[in-house]
Motif scaffolding. Structure first.
Motif, PDB file in Angstrom:
ATOM      1  N   UNK A  11      17.075 -36.981   6.185  1.00 31.46           N
ATOM      2  CA  UNK A  11      16.039 -36.157   5.555  1.00 31.46           C
ATOM      3  C   UNK A  11      14.656 -36.715   5.846  1.00 31.46           C
ATOM      4  N   UNK A  12      14.523 -38.028   5.869  1.00 29.65           N
ATOM      5  CA  UNK A  12      13.240 -38.650   6.200  1.00 29.65           C
ATOM      6  C   UNK A  12      12.844 -38.330   7.637  1.00 29.65           C
ATOM      7  N   UNK A  13      13.801 -38.425   8.556  1.00 32.91           N
ATOM      8  CA  UNK A  13      13.529 -38.075   9.954  1.00 32.91           C
ATOM      9  C   UNK A  13      13.145 -36.601  10.078  1.00 32.91           C
ATOM     10  N   UNK A  14      13.824 -35.741   9.350  1.00 32.77           N
ATOM     11  CA  UNK A  14      13.496 -34.311   9.384  1.00 32.77           C
ATOM     12  C   UNK A  14      12.091 -34.068   8.843  1.00 32.77           C
ATOM     13  N   UNK A  15      11.715 -34.777   7.785  1.00 33.72           N
ATOM     14  CA  UNK A  15      10.370 -34.620   7.222  1.00 33.72           C
ATOM     15  C   UNK A  15       9.308 -35.083   8.210  1.00 33.72           C
ATOM     16  N   UNK A  16       9.576 -36.173   8.919  1.00 31.18           N
ATOM     17  CA  UNK A  16       8.611 -36.654   9.908  1.00 31.18           C
ATOM     18  C   UNK A  16       8.471 -35.682  11.081  1.00 31.18           C
ATOM     19  N   UNK A  17       9.582 -35.163  11.560  1.00 30.68           N
ATOM     20  CA  UNK A  17       9.524 -34.187  12.655  1.00 30.68           C
ATOM     21  C   UNK A  17       8.821 -32.913  12.186  1.00 30.68           C
ATOM     22  N   UNK A  18       9.100 -32.481  10.976  1.00 30.21           N
ATOM     23  CA  UNK A  18       8.416 -31.316  10.421  1.00 30.21           C
ATOM     24  C   UNK A  18       6.924 -31.547  10.299  1.00 30.21           C
ATOM     25  N   UNK A  19       6.531 -32.771   9.914  1.00 31.46           N
ATOM     26  CA  UNK A  19       5.112 -33.093   9.811  1.00 31.46           C
ATOM     27  C   UNK A  19       4.424 -33.017  11.170  1.00 31.46           C
ATOM     28  N   UNK A  20       5.097 -33.513  12.208  1.00 32.36           N
ATOM     29  CA  UNK A  20       4.524 -33.449  13.558  1.00 32.36           C
ATOM     30  C   UNK A  20       4.363 -31.996  13.995  1.00 32.36           C
ATOM     31  N   UNK A  21       5.376 -31.185  13.772  1.00 28.67           N
ATOM     32  CA  UNK A  21       5.280 -29.763  14.123  1.00 28.67           C
ATOM     33  C   UNK A  21       4.188 -29.081  13.308  1.00 28.67           C
ATOM     34  N   UNK A  22       4.091 -29.419  12.041  1.00 26.30           N
ATOM     35  CA  UNK A  22       3.061 -28.823  11.193  1.00 26.30           C
ATOM     36  C   UNK A  22       1.665 -29.163  11.664  1.00 26.30           C
ATOM     37  N   UNK A  23       1.443 -30.422  12.042  1.00 26.17           N
ATOM     38  CA  UNK A  23       0.126 -30.817  12.541  1.00 26.17           C
ATOM     39  C   UNK A  23      -0.194 -30.100  13.841  1.00 26.17           C
ATOM     40  N   UNK A  24       0.753 -30.100  14.769  1.00 25.91           N
ATOM     41  CA  UNK A  24       0.510 -29.459  16.066  1.00 25.91           C
ATOM     42  C   UNK A  24       0.216 -27.964  15.901  1.00 25.91           C
ATOM     43  N   UNK A  25       1.003 -27.293  15.096  1.00 25.98           N
ATOM     44  CA  UNK A  25       0.801 -25.858  14.901  1.00 25.98           C
ATOM     45  C   UNK A  25      -0.495 -25.574  14.153  1.00 25.98           C
ATOM     46  N   UNK A  26      -0.864 -26.445  13.218  1.00 25.98           N
ATOM     47  CA  UNK A  26      -2.095 -26.233  12.466  1.00 25.98           C
ATOM     48  C   UNK A  26      -3.315 -26.426  13.354  1.00 25.98           C
ATOM     49  N   UNK A  27      -3.267 -27.405  14.223  1.00 20.64           N
ATOM     50  CA  UNK A  27      -4.388 -27.617  15.135  1.00 20.64           C
ATOM     51  C   UNK A  27      -4.497 -26.451  16.115  1.00 20.64           C
ATOM     52  N   UNK A  28      -3.367 -25.912  16.560  1.00 19.82           N
ATOM     53  CA  UNK A  28      -3.379 -24.839  17.558  1.00 19.82           C
ATOM     54  C   UNK A  28      -3.528 -23.452  16.963  1.00 19.82           C
ATOM     55  N   UNK A  29      -3.411 -23.287  15.637  1.00 19.01           N
ATOM     56  CA  UNK A  29      -3.346 -21.944  15.048  1.00 19.01           C
ATOM     57  C   UNK A  29      -4.595 -21.109  15.306  1.00 19.01           C
ATOM     58  N   UNK A  30      -5.719 -21.735  15.541  1.00 14.68           N
ATOM     59  CA  UNK A  30      -6.960 -20.966  15.681  1.00 14.68           C
ATOM     60  C   UNK A  30      -7.246 -20.534  17.117  1.00 14.68           C
ATOM     61  N   UNK A  31      -6.360 -20.852  18.069  1.00 12.62           N
ATOM     62  CA  UNK A  31      -6.589 -20.443  19.452  1.00 12.62           C
ATOM     63  C   UNK A  31      -6.407 -18.936  19.580  1.00 12.62           C
ATOM     64  N   UNK A  32      -7.441 -18.293  20.100  1.00 13.24           N
ATOM     65  CA  UNK A  32      -7.409 -16.833  20.275  1.00 13.24           C
ATOM     66  C   UNK A  32      -7.516 -16.513  21.763  1.00 13.24           C
ATOM     67  N   UNK A  33      -6.807 -15.515  22.196  1.00 15.36           N
ATOM     68  CA  UNK A  33      -6.923 -14.982  23.547  1.00 15.36           C
ATOM     69  C   UNK A  33      -7.362 -13.537  23.382  1.00 15.36           C
ATOM     70  N   UNK A  34      -8.689 -13.343  23.377  1.00 16.82           N
ATOM     71  CA  UNK A  34      -9.238 -12.039  23.026  1.00 16.82           C
ATOM     72  C   UNK A  34      -9.032 -11.828  21.538  1.00 16.82           C
ATOM     73  N   UNK A  35      -8.471 -10.696  21.154  1.00 14.94           N
ATOM     74  CA  UNK A  35      -8.225 -10.465  19.723  1.00 14.94           C
ATOM     75  C   UNK A  35      -6.858 -10.971  19.240  1.00 14.94           C
ATOM     76  N   UNK A  36      -6.064 -11.544  20.149  1.00 12.85           N
ATOM     77  CA  UNK A  36      -4.700 -11.957  19.813  1.00 12.85           C
ATOM     78  C   UNK A  36      -4.683 -13.428  19.380  1.00 12.85           C
ATOM     79  N   UNK A  37      -4.184 -13.730  18.179  1.00 20.26           N
ATOM     80  CA  UNK A  37      -4.104 -15.121  17.719  1.00 20.26           C
ATOM     81  C   UNK A  37      -2.885 -15.833  18.322  1.00 20.26           C
ATOM     82  N   UNK A  38      -3.012 -16.224  19.587  1.00 19.50           N
ATOM     83  CA  UNK A  38      -1.895 -16.814  20.317  1.00 19.50           C
ATOM     84  C   UNK A  38      -1.442 -18.120  19.667  1.00 19.50           C
TER      85      UNK A  38
END
Length: 144
Positions: A11-38
């Motif tokens: 569960x600790x390993x899963x939480x750490x992997x989830x945290x890494x995915x959460x950070x990566x997705x949060x940093x990338x969430x604002x990338x737009x390609x025209x009007x599409x939030x890629x």
């Protein structure tokens, strides 16, 4: 049965992997390609894929919950104003959508019913065979 230590470490390993995915997705969430939030779309797909894979491979909704909590905690932490005044997730419609999408994905994957258990419950019970007596064959032409 797995030991408590093994489950806790997984569960600790899963939480750490989830945290890494959460950070990566949060940093990338604002990338737009025209009007599409890629960035939002790819981040949501990546987070959902991680949670679904954890749930399917471990057969344990608690591992998926640990990864989801790791995601949500890190999203919350990096959404706050940093010491230099920077904000990774601004208070914009896209930032709010990302917060709701991420928590909705976690909720959906963790709350999804266990389909194998539902299939097992829906099967009619098999009557036990009496020990020592072979099963009867029906539809044979012998003895007629």
């Amino acid at each position: 049965m797995r030991s408590i230590l093994t489950r806790g470490l997984s569960w600790l390993a899963a939480a750490l992997v989830g945290a890494v995915y959460g950070i990566a997705a949060t940093i990338a969430h604002s990338f737009m390609l025209g009007p599409v939030p890629v960035g939002l779309i790819v981040g949501a797909i990546g987070c959902a894929a991680l949670l679904i894979a954890l749930r399917a491979l471990t057969g344990d909704r608690w591992a998926a919950l640990a990864a989801g909590l790791g995601m949500m905690v890190l999203i919350l932490v990096i959404s706050q104003r940093g010491p230099g005044g920077s904000i990774v997730v601004p208070d914009t419609p896209l930032g709010n959508i990302w917060m709701y999408v991420a928590s909705g994905i976690v909720l959906l994957v963790v709350a999804w019913p266990d389909m194998a258990r539902l299939r097992a419950l829906s099967q009619p019970p098999v009557p036990p065979q009496a020990s020592g007596t072979p099963p009867r064959e029906t539809g044979t032409a012998e003895g007629s």
